[in-house]
Design an enzyme around this catalytic site. Structure first.
Site, PDB file in Angstrom:
ATOM      1  N   CYS A  14      64.273  43.489  68.004  1.00  0.00           N
ATOM      2  CA  CYS A  14      63.263  44.007  68.935  1.00  0.00           C
ATOM      3  C   CYS A  14      62.074  43.074  69.097  1.00  0.00           C
ATOM      4  O   CYS A  14      61.235  43.286  69.976  1.00  0.00           O
ATOM      5  CB  CYS A  14      62.778  45.369  68.459  1.00  0.00           C
ATOM      6  SG  CYS A  14      64.116  46.466  67.991  1.00  0.00           S
ATOM      7  N   HIS A  16      53.681  47.642  70.344  1.00  0.00           N
ATOM      8  CA  HIS A  16      55.141  47.762  70.243  1.00  0.00           C
ATOM      9  C   HIS A  16      55.521  49.178  70.677  1.00  0.00           C
ATOM     10  O   HIS A  16      56.438  49.348  71.468  1.00  0.00           O
ATOM     11  CB  HIS A  16      55.572  47.460  68.805  1.00  0.00           C
ATOM     12  CG  HIS A  16      57.044  47.367  68.631  1.00  0.00           C
ATOM     13  ND1 HIS A  16      57.839  46.532  69.390  1.00  0.00           N
ATOM     14  CD2 HIS A  16      57.892  48.008  67.779  1.00  0.00           C
ATOM     15  CE1 HIS A  16      59.099  46.658  69.012  1.00  0.00           C
ATOM     16  NE2 HIS A  16      59.164  47.550  68.049  1.00  0.00           N
ATOM     17  N   LYS A  41      56.931  50.509  76.684  1.00  0.00           N
ATOM     18  CA  LYS A  41      58.144  51.286  76.379  1.00  0.00           C
ATOM     19  C   LYS A  41      57.998  52.748  76.805  1.00  0.00           C
ATOM     20  O   LYS A  41      58.989  53.460  76.920  1.00  0.00           O
ATOM     21  CB  LYS A  41      58.468  51.193  74.885  1.00  0.00           C
ATOM     22  CG  LYS A  41      58.854  49.774  74.458  1.00  0.00           C
ATOM     23  CD  LYS A  41      59.211  49.705  72.986  1.00  0.00           C
ATOM     24  CE  LYS A  41      59.461  48.270  72.556  1.00  0.00           C
ATOM     25  NZ  LYS A  41      58.215  47.480  72.394  1.00  0.00           N
ATOM     26  N   HIS A  54      63.238  51.350  75.441  1.00  0.00           N
ATOM     27  CA  HIS A  54      63.255  50.155  74.590  1.00  0.00           C
ATOM     28  C   HIS A  54      64.359  49.198  75.051  1.00  0.00           C
ATOM     29  O   HIS A  54      65.539  49.529  74.962  1.00  0.00           O
ATOM     30  CB  HIS A  54      63.470  50.577  73.136  1.00  0.00           C
ATOM     31  CG  HIS A  54      63.076  49.536  72.135  1.00  0.00           C
ATOM     32  ND1 HIS A  54      62.873  48.209  72.469  1.00  0.00           N
ATOM     33  CD2 HIS A  54      62.850  49.631  70.792  1.00  0.00           C
ATOM     34  CE1 HIS A  54      62.539  47.542  71.375  1.00  0.00           C
ATOM     35  NE2 HIS A  54      62.514  48.381  70.350  1.00  0.00           N
ATOM     36  N   PHE A  92      57.693  44.435  66.644  1.00  0.00           N
ATOM     37  CA  PHE A  92      58.239  44.525  65.286  1.00  0.00           C
ATOM     38  C   PHE A  92      59.738  44.770  65.411  1.00  0.00           C
ATOM     39  O   PHE A  92      60.179  45.412  66.359  1.00  0.00           O
ATOM     40  CB  PHE A  92      57.599  45.678  64.499  1.00  0.00           C
ATOM     41  CG  PHE A  92      56.130  45.888  64.768  1.00  0.00           C
ATOM     42  CD1 PHE A  92      55.243  44.814  64.762  1.00  0.00           C
ATOM     43  CD2 PHE A  92      55.638  47.167  65.036  1.00  0.00           C
ATOM     44  CE1 PHE A  92      53.890  45.018  65.015  1.00  0.00           C
ATOM     45  CE2 PHE A  92      54.296  47.377  65.292  1.00  0.00           C
ATOM     46  CZ  PHE A  92      53.422  46.304  65.280  1.00  0.00           C
ATOM     47  N   PHE A 118      63.832  45.496  63.593  1.00  0.00           N
ATOM     48  CA  PHE A 118      64.755  45.768  62.493  1.00  0.00           C
ATOM     49  C   PHE A 118      64.900  44.475  61.688  1.00  0.00           C
ATOM     50  O   PHE A 118      65.018  43.385  62.257  1.00  0.00           O
ATOM     51  CB  PHE A 118      66.125  46.159  63.044  1.00  0.00           C
ATOM     52  CG  PHE A 118      66.286  47.633  63.344  1.00  0.00           C
ATOM     53  CD1 PHE A 118      65.210  48.490  63.335  1.00  0.00           C
ATOM     54  CD2 PHE A 118      67.540  48.152  63.637  1.00  0.00           C
ATOM     55  CE1 PHE A 118      65.373  49.843  63.610  1.00  0.00           C
ATOM     56  CE2 PHE A 118      67.712  49.499  63.910  1.00  0.00           C
ATOM     57  CZ  PHE A 118      66.631  50.344  63.895  1.00  0.00           C
TER      58      PHE A 118
END
Lengths: 85, 454
Positions: free
Chosen positions: B208, B351, B380, B385, B439, B441
């Site tokens: 992401c 984010h 978003k 996303h 940010f 995963f």
């Protein structure tokens, strides 16, 4: 019908080869004259599949030499199969 | 002395609009698209989330991507090519066809050896992988089962067999170019091929945060003199016929839950948030350019990139570290790189996914670093996303917000998780410095700092 198919095949040749239609002769060999390497040959047949909405087994490419061979192949074999669309 | 880096062009393909003008217009109108998951996905799994943000149909030839190219590229790569073309044209580069009928271009006024391509993606050409994998798994099994069904199956079992056969539907062929379609570097490579760019060509796979990391590294490459021009951004295509990608996020409990009005299900930073809205994807590409190079061409900058930093949580593969210490260190590092103090930041494009953890931790860190002063929104809340594309799309939003002195609302925000200066209405503001952060995963944190060009 055959003339229409011929025009559509030539259009695909133009797209794949990035050339104009008058640069593509019907008796030209796709390998020795048009310099289609194996990747370009696969590209050609994938584009023909899209154009005619049929699946073409890639192994048949081996037996085809000229542009006219391919037009005849599309008329006599490819278009005899049911449409994938 | 560091060289100044400006954004001179941008291109966007998103669920709410194709092309920068349409995209920005829809942003300011708080447009969002929310649709039910495709019915066929229910045949393969029981899904908890039922909503997604689809992409509009697009004609790849209108992006300058020919049929022959489209047939050999993953949809993600096609979108990145489309965004790259728009970005280059908006930056004022003339696209000169390589030869009669050629699908490639050369770019006037561009030293291609001093130009780089830096593209981020989360899952690369995963659609092409899954589409062809279905053929690999099912084609022969399906033929055998169909033969049995047609010739020997008892009549009472026919319906169940037909149902199984339908579930084994697959594409018409195993694509001879599939390896080059699903490799993660396909998009950056395709941009280099399409526009005959021979400088550094790099792919970033930080999930992401990939679009932001790519933009930051492109900024550094131009600032530090490795290249004069960089095409950077991100792309993602998350659709697949069987709902695999959706299920991957759904099973982890990260996606929005349905509610009485699906249009309000996606509500980042709201106390009633339930997860992120899965998007089918998108792409954005920016042209970054050394300022004097841009001036010599007569290009008009959209905004200036003045800072970048990245940190890593070293905590969890799927969850932000509580307290957000590495996010804070990342923000302070980006501000130091930019040479601005926290109180000079007017706008934060967060984010803001809409997950419980992200929004709570991110809002806490924003308040800790910036207090309540800067405007805060999350793109978003409009698009859902778009994973690897999101950071690049949000960098475009940040640049346009600074240039236009306005930005979009934080949609569906009723009761904020924290009392920050969230954008509730579209108004005029004196926006001089903006920060866009992502940010990922894995634990990757990245932020770019932009300044209004003057």
């Amino acid at each position: 019908m055959d003339n229409e198919v011929q025009q559509r095949v030539l259009k695909v040749f133009c797209e794949v080869l990035e050339r104009k239609e008058d640069e593509i002769q019907l008796d030209a060999s796709i390998r020795s004259d048009l310099q289609l390497d194996s990747l370009k040959q696969m590209t050609l047949f994938i584009a023909l599949e899209d154009e005619f909405q049929r699946t073409i087994p890639l192994e048949v490419v081996v037996g085809l030499d000229t542009v006219k061979d391919i037009i005849d192949f599309v008329v006599k074999k490819v278009l005899q199969e049911p449409s994938a669309a | 002395m560091n060289r100044r880096v400006v954004i001179t062009g941008a291109g966007v393909i998103s669920p709410i609009g194709i092309g920068v003008d349409e995209f920005w217009r829809q942003c300011l109108q708080a447009k969002s698209v929310v649709a039910p998951v495709p019915a066929e996905w229910d045949r393969y799994a029981t899904l908890r989330s039922r909503l997604l943000a689809p992409l509009p149909d697009f004609d790849s030839e209108s992006f300058g991507v020919s049929r022959t190219e489209r047939l050999q590229l993953d949809p993600m790569t096609v979108m990145v090519l489309g965004a790259a073309r728009e970005a280059l044209e908006r930056a004022g580069f003339s696209l000169v066809p390589g030869a009669a009928g050629s699908r490639s271009f050369t770019l006037s006024a561009l030293d291609v050896e001093r130009t780089g391509v830096y593209i981020g993606t989360g899952i690369g050409g995963m659609y092409s992988f899954l589409h062809n994998h279905a053929h690999q798994l099912f084609q022969r099994v399906r033929l055998a089962l169909k033969s049995y069904a047609d010739e020997r199956a008892p009549a009472e079992g026919r319906a169940a067999l037909d149902d199984a056969l339908a579930m084994m539907a697959h594409g018409s062929r195993f694509h001879p170019f599939v390896a080059s379609m699903y490799m993660p570097n396909a998009a950056s490579a395709a941009v280099g091929v399409k526009f005959a760019i021979t400088g550094p060509n790099v792919t970033y796979g930080m999930a992401c945060a990939a679009g932001t990391v790519a933009t930051g590294h492109a900024y550094r490459a131009v600032r530090d003199g490795q290249v004069d021009v960089a095409l950077t951004g991100g792309g993602e295509y998350l659709y697949d016929e069987h709902g695999h990608n959706f299920r991957a996020f759904d099973v982890a409990g990260t996606l929005v839950r349905d509610c009485a009005d699906p249009q309000t299900a996606n509500r980042p930073f709201d106390q009633k948030r339930s997860g992120f809205l899965f998007s089918h994807g998108g792409a954005a590409v920016l042209v970054l350019e050394e300022l004097e190079h841009a001036r010599r061409r007569g290009a008009t900058p959209i905004a200036e990139v003045i800072g970048y930093a990245e940190t890593f949580d070293a905590h969890s593969m799927m969850s932000l570290a509580p307290g957000g210490a590495q996010i804070e260190r990342m923000i302070r590092g980006a501000l130091a790189d930019a040479g601005v103090a926290p109180h000079e930041v007017d706008y934060v494009n967060a984010h803001g996914t809409g997950t419980q953890n992200n929004d709570a931790i991110e809002a806490e860190v924003i308040e800790r670093v910036f207090s309540k002063r800067p405007l805060v929104n999350t793109t978003k809340s409009l698009l859902g996303h778009t994973i690897g594309a999101s950071g690049a799309i949000e960098a475009v939003v940040t640049a346009l917000s600074l240039r236009e002195g306005t930005t979009h609302v934080c949609k569906n925000l009723e009761t904020p998780v924290r009392d920050l200066n969230f954008v509730r209405t579209v108004g005029k503001h004196d926006l001089r410095v903006g920060l866009s952060q992502s940010f990922a995963f894995g634990g990757h944190n990245a932020a770019v700092v932009l300044r209004r060009y003057s």
